[in-house]
Write a protein that holds these residues in place. Structure first.
Motif, PDB file in Angstrom:
ATOM      1  N   SER A   6       7.764  -6.083  -2.744  1.00 51.92           N
ATOM      2  CA  SER A   6       7.441  -6.970  -3.875  1.00 51.92           C
ATOM      3  C   SER A   6       8.724  -7.485  -4.502  1.00 51.92           C
ATOM      4  CB  SER A   6       6.645  -6.205  -4.941  1.00 51.92           C
ATOM      5  OG  SER A   6       7.478  -5.227  -5.537  1.00 51.92           O
ATOM      6  N   GLY A   7       8.564  -8.546  -5.291  1.00 50.21           N
ATOM      7  CA  GLY A   7       9.713  -9.087  -6.013  1.00 50.21           C
ATOM      8  C   GLY A   7      10.313  -8.064  -6.960  1.00 50.21           C
ATOM      9  N   SER A   8       9.448  -7.289  -7.616  1.00 44.26           N
ATOM     10  CA  SER A   8       9.938  -6.256  -8.546  1.00 44.26           C
ATOM     11  C   SER A   8      10.838  -5.270  -7.822  1.00 44.26           C
ATOM     12  CB  SER A   8       8.756  -5.479  -9.143  1.00 44.26           C
ATOM     13  OG  SER A   8       7.846  -6.330  -9.777  1.00 44.26           O
ATOM     14  N   ASN A  21      14.219  -6.697  -6.960  1.00 50.90           N
ATOM     15  CA  ASN A  21      15.142  -6.713  -8.096  1.00 50.90           C
ATOM     16  C   ASN A  21      15.569  -5.306  -8.503  1.00 50.90           C
ATOM     17  OD1 ASN A  21      15.459  -9.501  -8.478  1.00 50.90           O
ATOM     18  ND2 ASN A  21      13.442  -9.636  -9.438  1.00 50.90           N
ATOM     19  N   TYR A  65      11.888 -13.527 -16.096  1.00 43.56           N
ATOM     20  CA  TYR A  65      10.951 -12.539 -15.555  1.00 43.56           C
ATOM     21  C   TYR A  65      11.421 -12.087 -14.183  1.00 43.56           C
ATOM     22  CZ  TYR A  65       6.865 -10.041 -14.011  1.00 43.56           C
ATOM     23  OH  TYR A  65       6.036  -9.048 -13.543  1.00 43.56           O
ATOM     24  N   HIS A  66      11.527 -10.778 -14.023  1.00 46.72           N
ATOM     25  CA  HIS A  66      12.018 -10.234 -12.757  1.00 46.72           C
ATOM     26  C   HIS A  66      11.113  -9.155 -12.183  1.00 46.72           C
ATOM     27  CE1 HIS A  66      15.499 -12.627 -13.552  1.00 46.72           C
ATOM     28  NE2 HIS A  66      15.656 -12.039 -14.722  1.00 46.72           N
ATOM     29  N   GLY A  67       9.960  -8.905 -12.819  1.00 46.22           N
ATOM     30  CA  GLY A  67       9.028  -7.950 -12.247  1.00 46.22           C
ATOM     31  C   GLY A  67       8.547  -6.926 -13.254  1.00 46.22           C
ATOM     32  N   GLU A  70      16.883 -16.326 -12.672  1.00 45.38           N
ATOM     33  CA  GLU A  70      16.204 -17.227 -11.735  1.00 45.38           C
ATOM     34  C   GLU A  70      16.911 -18.590 -11.799  1.00 45.38           C
ATOM     35  OE1 GLU A  70      11.857 -17.038 -13.097  1.00 45.38           O
ATOM     36  OE2 GLU A  70      13.010 -15.892 -14.530  1.00 45.38           O
ATOM     37  N   ASP A  92      17.655 -14.358  -8.693  1.00 45.32           N
ATOM     38  CA  ASP A  92      16.266 -13.998  -8.417  1.00 45.32           C
ATOM     39  C   ASP A  92      15.566 -15.241  -7.868  1.00 45.32           C
ATOM     40  OD1 ASP A  92      13.582 -13.468  -8.441  1.00 45.32           O
ATOM     41  OD2 ASP A  92      13.593 -12.414 -10.368  1.00 45.32           O
ATOM     42  N   VAL A  96      12.768 -15.231  -6.207  1.00 45.01           N
ATOM     43  CA  VAL A  96      11.395 -14.841  -5.851  1.00 45.01           C
ATOM     44  C   VAL A  96      10.450 -16.049  -5.920  1.00 45.01           C
ATOM     45  CG1 VAL A  96       9.427 -13.440  -6.643  1.00 45.01           C
ATOM     46  CG2 VAL A  96      11.681 -12.401  -6.371  1.00 45.01           C
ATOM     47  N   ILE A  97      10.663 -16.932  -6.882  1.00 44.90           N
ATOM     48  CA  ILE A  97       9.859 -18.159  -6.965  1.00 44.90           C
ATOM     49  C   ILE A  97      10.568 -19.333  -6.291  1.00 44.90           C
ATOM     50  CG2 ILE A  97       9.216 -19.978  -8.618  1.00 44.90           C
ATOM     51  CD1 ILE A  97       8.010 -17.842 -10.383  1.00 44.90           C
ATOM     52  N   LYS A 149       7.319 -13.619  -2.273  1.00 45.20           N
ATOM     53  CA  LYS A 149       6.303 -14.674  -2.397  1.00 45.20           C
ATOM     54  C   LYS A 149       6.207 -15.586  -1.172  1.00 45.20           C
ATOM     55  CE  LYS A 149       6.273 -14.533  -7.461  1.00 45.20           C
ATOM     56  NZ  LYS A 149       5.024 -14.116  -8.014  1.00 45.20           N
TER      57      LYS A 149
HETATM   58  C1  LIG Z   1      11.165 -14.726 -10.597  1.00 48.28           C
HETATM   59  C2  LIG Z   1      10.316 -13.536 -10.313  1.00 48.28           C
HETATM   60  N1  LIG Z   1      10.914 -12.385  -9.976  1.00 48.28           N
HETATM   61  C3  LIG Z   1      10.206 -11.283  -9.692  1.00 48.28           C
HETATM   62  C4  LIG Z   1       8.830 -11.285  -9.757  1.00 48.28           C
HETATM   63  C5  LIG Z   1       8.063 -10.038  -9.463  1.00 48.28           C
HETATM   64  O1  LIG Z   1       7.472 -10.116  -8.227  1.00 48.28           O
HETATM   65  P1  LIG Z   1       6.262  -9.129  -7.859  1.00 48.28           P
HETATM   66  O2  LIG Z   1       5.111  -9.471  -8.729  1.00 48.28           O
HETATM   67  O3  LIG Z   1       6.042  -9.397  -6.398  1.00 48.28           O
HETATM   68  O4  LIG Z   1       6.749  -7.746  -8.076  1.00 48.28           O
HETATM   69  C6  LIG Z   1       8.170 -12.462 -10.098  1.00 48.28           C
HETATM   70  C7  LIG Z   1       6.697 -12.525 -10.157  1.00 48.28           C
HETATM   71  O5  LIG Z   1       6.096 -13.481 -10.545  1.00 48.28           O
HETATM   72  C8  LIG Z   1       8.934 -13.606 -10.393  1.00 48.28           C
HETATM   73  O6  LIG Z   1       8.351 -14.744 -10.758  1.00 48.28           O
END
Ligand SMILES: Cc1ncc(COP(=O)(O)O)c(C=O)c1O
Length: 462
Positions: free
Chosen positions: A122-124, A127, A156-158, A230, A263, A265-266, A292
């Motif tokens: 996962s993104g969380s 990070n 937001y990073h998780g 981000e 980050d 992730v998006i 993602k």
């Molecule tokens: C920029 C960013 N980093 C990390 C995450 C966390 O990812 P996850 O929900 O897969 O843990 C998100 C989730 O939306 C995100 O937008």
């Protein structure tokens, strides 16, 4: 109270599931919206009602909601090797294929190129891994006191303990006793909302970089380890940075010998019109986290890319300690890596970047016209992400009282018109599947316009 039929999926859901980011008390009364299936950019609820999803689920369903081709890859991989781990030096080809591909397409890194890949689910976790590596790196180079992590307000990073601590989301810290000590937050770059009278974008960016530097100096540069951000703030509502912001922020990061985690992730995999947000904004990070669209949202997989500087320090530590003591059972899972690899092949074959570069400006132009709507103060975006700011007064940029829940009201109306949006307070973020067409964008704009009109009529009626 909504009627919920006994033994329906709704009733069973209410009885059994705790939903993320949901008012649990209200959920007990209303139950879930149950999604039964999806095709292309559309999902269908259990009554067969169609919704055009301009949020790509949670910014991830880049190829839409069903794929025979990705299903076939997962099926074949499960029949051949449905699980194996990467612990204690074990490996398998799908994870190697994907790591090689990620390194081949990675953007330039601080000091050269990205050097290695760590996998998570996962993104969380990506990070969290990056944050742990920051601490490990500084310990390895003899600066163990350099541990503080700076994120941004609204970033937001998780949801895991470290990633949410790095996030600037007070609503997600409340009553969890978070953020953890040593996590700090600097300003977020939203020119429209936060610039001073007469201040240009460039002057605003200078002020933010100066305030970032002041925070570092106040905390003590010897204790400040890394900055995480981000390229474009997604969960903040699709906030694109003001001109010169990244150039100035990166100069501060380097001045104080901090590591920089981008980050992605998006932003990663085409969202901003380039493969990476780092390319769009000329970032040179030490680490990148991505997830993602890496697997088009069809498998839970994330990756942390690290440069040679970070890997070199990890190598020294693992020589000293005898082991790199970090990992996850499902890291580099053969099915998730095989599906992600196929996703990246599909992006190449369909010229996904070419598509986003052509359709992105179309979406920005069509949504941009909403600036004439009485509720809309700003429309701004890049590639296939766009944020629409709702205001009570266009001249003064005054916002509605949060208690009126204007963004949420637009969202409710949008659903009645068969449109799924993502609202963050009074900001509506558009981030549709990357395969969206011009006709679907026209449809989405027509539906959101109806929702805005209805909300406006209600607000005007008092
Ligand atoms: C920029 C960013 N980093 C990390 C995450 C966390 O990812 P996850 O929900 O897969 O843990 C998100 C989730 O939306 C995100 O937008």
């Amino acid at each position: 109270m909504t009627y919920v039929a006994p033994n329906s999926v709704q009733a069973r859901d209410i009885a059994s599931i705790v939903h993320p980011q949901t008012n649990l008390a209200r959920h007990l009364e209303e139950g879930p919206m149950v999604i039964g299936r999806g095709q292309g950019c559309y999902v269908y609820d259990d009554n067969g009602t169609e919704y055009l999803d301009t949020a790509a689920g949670l910014w991830c369903a880049s190829l839409g909601y069903a794929s025979e081709r990705l299903a076939r890859v997962a099926y074949d991989q499960m029949r051949k090797l449905g699980y194996y781990h990467l612990y204690r030096g074990t490996g398998h080809e799908p994870s190697v294929d994907l790591a090689e591909k990620l390194l081949a397409i990675a953007p330039p890194a601080h000091g050269g190129t990205m050097s290695k890949v760590l996998f998570q689910c996962s993104g969380s976790e990506a990070n969290d891994t990056a944050i742990k590596l920051v601490w490990y790196y500084h310990a390895a180079i003899g600066k163990p006191q350099k541990r503080k992590i700076i994120g941004r307000i609204m970033g937001y990073h998780g949801s895991t303990t470290a990633s949410i601590s790095a996030s600037g989301k007070p609503d997600m810290h409340a009553d969890f006793g978070l953020p953890l000590p040593g996590f700090l937050h600097t300003d977020y770059p939203h020119y429209y909302r936060n610039h001073l009278d007469g201040e240009s974008e460039e002057q605003y960016a200078t002020r933010l970089a100066e305030r970032f530097e002041q925070l570092i100096l106040r905390e003590g540069p010897d204790t400040v380890a890394a900055f995480i951000a981000e390229p474009v703030m997604g969960a903040g509502g699709g906030l694109t940075p003001p001109r010169t912001y990244w150039e100035k922020m990166q100069a501060v990061i380097r001045k104080y010998d901090m590591l920089f985690i981008a980050d992605e992730v998006i932003c990663g995999f085409g969202r901003t019109g380039n493969m990476w947000g780092s390319e769009t904004y000329d970032l040179k990070p030490d680490m990148i986290s991505c997830a993602k669209a890496l697997s088009a949202g069809m498998q839970p997989i994330s990756a942390t890319l690290i440069n040679q500087r970070v890997f070199g320090a990890m190598l020294d530590e693992s020589r000293k300690l005898g082991n790199f003591a970090h990992g996850f059972t499902y890291a580099g899972h053969p099915v998730t890596t095989a599906v992600a690899m196929e996703t990246l092949r599909i992006y190449d074959e369909m010229d996904m970047l070419g598509h986003v570069r052509q359709i992105g400006p179309y979406m920005q132009q069509k949504l941009g016209r909403l600036i004439d709507h009485p509720l809309v103060g700003e429309v701004r975006g890049v590639g296939l992400m766009c944020g629409i700011e709702l205001v009570a007064d266009k001249d003064t940029r005054r916002q509605y009282d949060p208690a009126r829940k204007v963004g949420a009201t637009v969202d409710v109306h949008a659903r009645t018109h068969g449109l799924i949006t993502r609202f963050v307070g009074d900001r509506i973020a558009f981030s549709p599947p990357l395969i969206i067409t011009e006709a679907e964008i026209d449809e989405a704009v027509a539906r959101i316009t109806r929702a805005l009109d209805e909300t406006w009529r209600e607000l005007s009626a008092g």
